[in-house]
Design a protein around this motif. Sequence first.
Motif, PDB file in Angstrom:
ATOM      1  N   VAL A  40       0.840  -1.204   0.000  1.00  0.00           N
ATOM      2  CA  VAL A  40       0.000   0.000   0.000  1.00  0.00           C
ATOM      3  C   VAL A  40       0.872   1.250   0.000  1.00  0.00           C
ATOM      4  N   ALA A  41       1.947   1.253   0.785  1.00  0.00           N
ATOM      5  CA  ALA A  41       2.809   2.431   0.861  1.00  0.00           C
ATOM      6  C   ALA A  41       3.526   2.697  -0.463  1.00  0.00           C
ATOM      7  N   LEU A  42       3.852   1.669  -1.201  1.00  0.00           N
ATOM      8  CA  LEU A  42       4.477   1.865  -2.513  1.00  0.00           C
ATOM      9  C   LEU A  42       3.571   2.669  -3.446  1.00  0.00           C
ATOM     10  N   GLN A  43       2.258   2.516  -3.279  1.00  0.00           N
ATOM     11  CA  GLN A  43       1.312   3.214  -4.139  1.00  0.00           C
ATOM     12  C   GLN A  43       1.066   4.648  -3.687  1.00  0.00           C
ATOM     13  N   LEU A  44       1.208   4.925  -2.403  1.00  0.00           N
ATOM     14  CA  LEU A  44       0.805   6.230  -1.860  1.00  0.00           C
ATOM     15  C   LEU A  44       1.970   7.128  -1.482  1.00  0.00           C
ATOM     16  N   SER A  45       3.133   6.558  -1.202  1.00  0.00           N
ATOM     17  CA  SER A  45       4.263   7.365  -0.744  1.00  0.00           C
ATOM     18  C   SER A  45       5.205   7.666  -1.905  1.00  0.00           C
ATOM     19  N   SER A  46       5.899   8.783  -1.812  1.00  0.00           N
ATOM     20  CA  SER A  46       6.876   9.154  -2.841  1.00  0.00           C
ATOM     21  C   SER A  46       8.238   8.532  -2.592  1.00  0.00           C
ATOM     22  N   ARG A  75       1.494   4.106  19.383  1.00  0.00           N
ATOM     23  CA  ARG A  75       2.666   4.122  18.507  1.00  0.00           C
ATOM     24  C   ARG A  75       2.564   5.231  17.461  1.00  0.00           C
ATOM     25  N   VAL A  76       1.395   5.395  16.840  1.00  0.00           N
ATOM     26  CA  VAL A  76       1.220   6.477  15.876  1.00  0.00           C
ATOM     27  C   VAL A  76       1.453   7.817  16.555  1.00  0.00           C
ATOM     28  N   ASN A  77       0.940   7.977  17.748  1.00  0.00           N
ATOM     29  CA  ASN A  77       1.121   9.213  18.507  1.00  0.00           C
ATOM     30  C   ASN A  77       2.601   9.479  18.741  1.00  0.00           C
ATOM     31  N   SER A  78       3.352   8.444  19.126  1.00  0.00           N
ATOM     32  CA  SER A  78       4.774   8.636  19.418  1.00  0.00           C
ATOM     33  C   SER A  78       5.554   9.027  18.164  1.00  0.00           C
ATOM     34  N   VAL A  79       5.252   8.389  17.035  1.00  0.00           N
ATOM     35  CA  VAL A  79       5.980   8.695  15.797  1.00  0.00           C
ATOM     36  C   VAL A  79       5.659  10.103  15.309  1.00  0.00           C
ATOM     37  N   VAL A  80       4.410  10.493  15.332  1.00  0.00           N
ATOM     38  CA  VAL A  80       4.029  11.823  14.857  1.00  0.00           C
ATOM     39  C   VAL A  80       4.660  12.904  15.720  1.00  0.00           C
ATOM     40  N   ALA A 124      11.922   9.608  20.419  1.00  0.00           N
ATOM     41  CA  ALA A 124      13.296  10.040  20.150  1.00  0.00           C
ATOM     42  C   ALA A 124      13.850   9.379  18.888  1.00  0.00           C
ATOM     43  N   ILE A 125      13.538   8.107  18.681  1.00  0.00           N
ATOM     44  CA  ILE A 125      14.040   7.406  17.489  1.00  0.00           C
ATOM     45  C   ILE A 125      13.489   8.049  16.213  1.00  0.00           C
ATOM     46  N   SER A 126      12.209   8.343  16.216  1.00  0.00           N
ATOM     47  CA  SER A 126      11.608   8.978  15.035  1.00  0.00           C
ATOM     48  C   SER A 126      12.226  10.338  14.773  1.00  0.00           C
ATOM     49  N   ARG A 143       7.333  10.196   6.138  1.00  0.00           N
ATOM     50  CA  ARG A 143       7.419   9.268   7.267  1.00  0.00           C
ATOM     51  C   ARG A 143       6.098   9.234   8.035  1.00  0.00           C
ATOM     52  N   VAL A 144       5.475  10.386   8.225  1.00  0.00           N
ATOM     53  CA  VAL A 144       4.170  10.420   8.887  1.00  0.00           C
ATOM     54  C   VAL A 144       3.154   9.622   8.085  1.00  0.00           C
ATOM     55  N   LEU A 145       3.161   9.825   6.749  1.00  0.00           N
ATOM     56  CA  LEU A 145       2.223   9.101   5.895  1.00  0.00           C
ATOM     57  C   LEU A 145       2.455   7.592   5.983  1.00  0.00           C
ATOM     58  N   GLU A 146       3.710   7.178   5.900  1.00  0.00           N
ATOM     59  CA  GLU A 146       4.006   5.751   5.984  1.00  0.00           C
ATOM     60  C   GLU A 146       3.605   5.177   7.342  1.00  0.00           C
ATOM     61  N   THR A 147       3.833   5.948   8.393  1.00  0.00           N
ATOM     62  CA  THR A 147       3.435   5.497   9.728  1.00  0.00           C
ATOM     63  C   THR A 147       1.932   5.299   9.816  1.00  0.00           C
TER      64      THR A 147
END
Length: 402
Positions: A40-46, A75-80, A124-126, A143-147
């Motif tokens: 899915v990410a291959l289709q939507l992410s650059s 997890r989404v919250n932490s990455v964003v 911190a990692i993100s 990265r946000v989109l992929e997450t």
Amino acid sequence: MADVRTALRRRVTQLLAQRKDPVVVQTLRSTAAATIAYVVALQLSSEPAPLTAPLTALLVVQVTLYSTLTTGIRRVNSVVVGVLIAIAFSVLVGLTWWSLGLVILASLVVGRFVRVDEFVPEVAISAMLVLGVTQVANTAWDRVLETLIGAVVGLLFNILLVPPVWVGTAGESIEDLSRRMRQLLLGIGEELNATTPVERAAARLHEARRLDNDIADVDAALRQAEDSLRLNPRVKEGLLHRIVLRTGLDTLEICAVVLRVLARTLTDLAKARQDEELVPEEVGSAVEELLAHVADTLVSFGVLVTTRVSEDADAAEERLTNELHAARAVRDNVADLLLRVVLREPRQWQLYGALLAEVDRILDELDLDHRSRRLMEELDRHSRERKEKRPRLSALRERMGV
């Protein structure tokens, strides 16, 4: 030829058993979700290789639906949050050794405030990953989109393909624990009619103490089962199942503690009666019979706790009732015999009394009336906590008659 067929059937049986193993299920589900997220990410992410999406899906998909929902949101919250911190620092100062240190410090501090719990390091990692890449702004939003893609795929994967309920695994663990306790009691009973060295009695005591490790393993399996019952559309009366299993394990844990004390009492008897039987000859067979009945009662209780079908539950309850009745009858006989021994030879009267008291405690914990009261108390406590936590929702449910 018959041996080949037997071996083949055994192998098929093992494969079917492994198919239900939580580790196998988790491996297959995580692999499938991560692969779908990457496609899915291959289709939507650059990005040419959007590996953040399968990574997030791999981490979001857990064994149970409840843990997937709670883990995915955190997890989404932490990455964003980490990406936003990285964008802010890249605009202000760029990447240097001291700005990297500030990014890590700010990420860890902010992560505590946004309540991502165990995913504070993920913030911190993100932030570090995004800060260290050129063209930070575009990379950050990719990265946000992929997450988000990975998290959504992981959530939908467990919502559409609901994970199995792990009550059976927890039930097997509880029954195995009760059978290990039974074997220990039977082993102790077999040594009553012989001169028992202190070392052997101490070995039984250490075996009883190792039950704590078994209880910890059963508790882990039960926590997984409790999570699998939450928010699972396959399950009705999930709260009741969780309480039945949890209170059953609590009872067995108390019995394990008493069993450890009983083993210590017999060790003290072995020290005091080094050239004699642990209990006088005329009492030994009766005490052995009593411990055998208590051992069978523990197994009957474990079966009752893990039985969900009403007919089987009635049969398990009847077996437990009969075992308790037989154990109490033998206990009264042992009490009379020990009283005669103490009146004639009062040297170890306190240890004989402790032995009876410990048996009484186990039988009281396994008593059906005691268990019914315990279940009602837990149900009342959960109901009270739910009302206090969500008063408006509870009032609406009561108004609707739910």
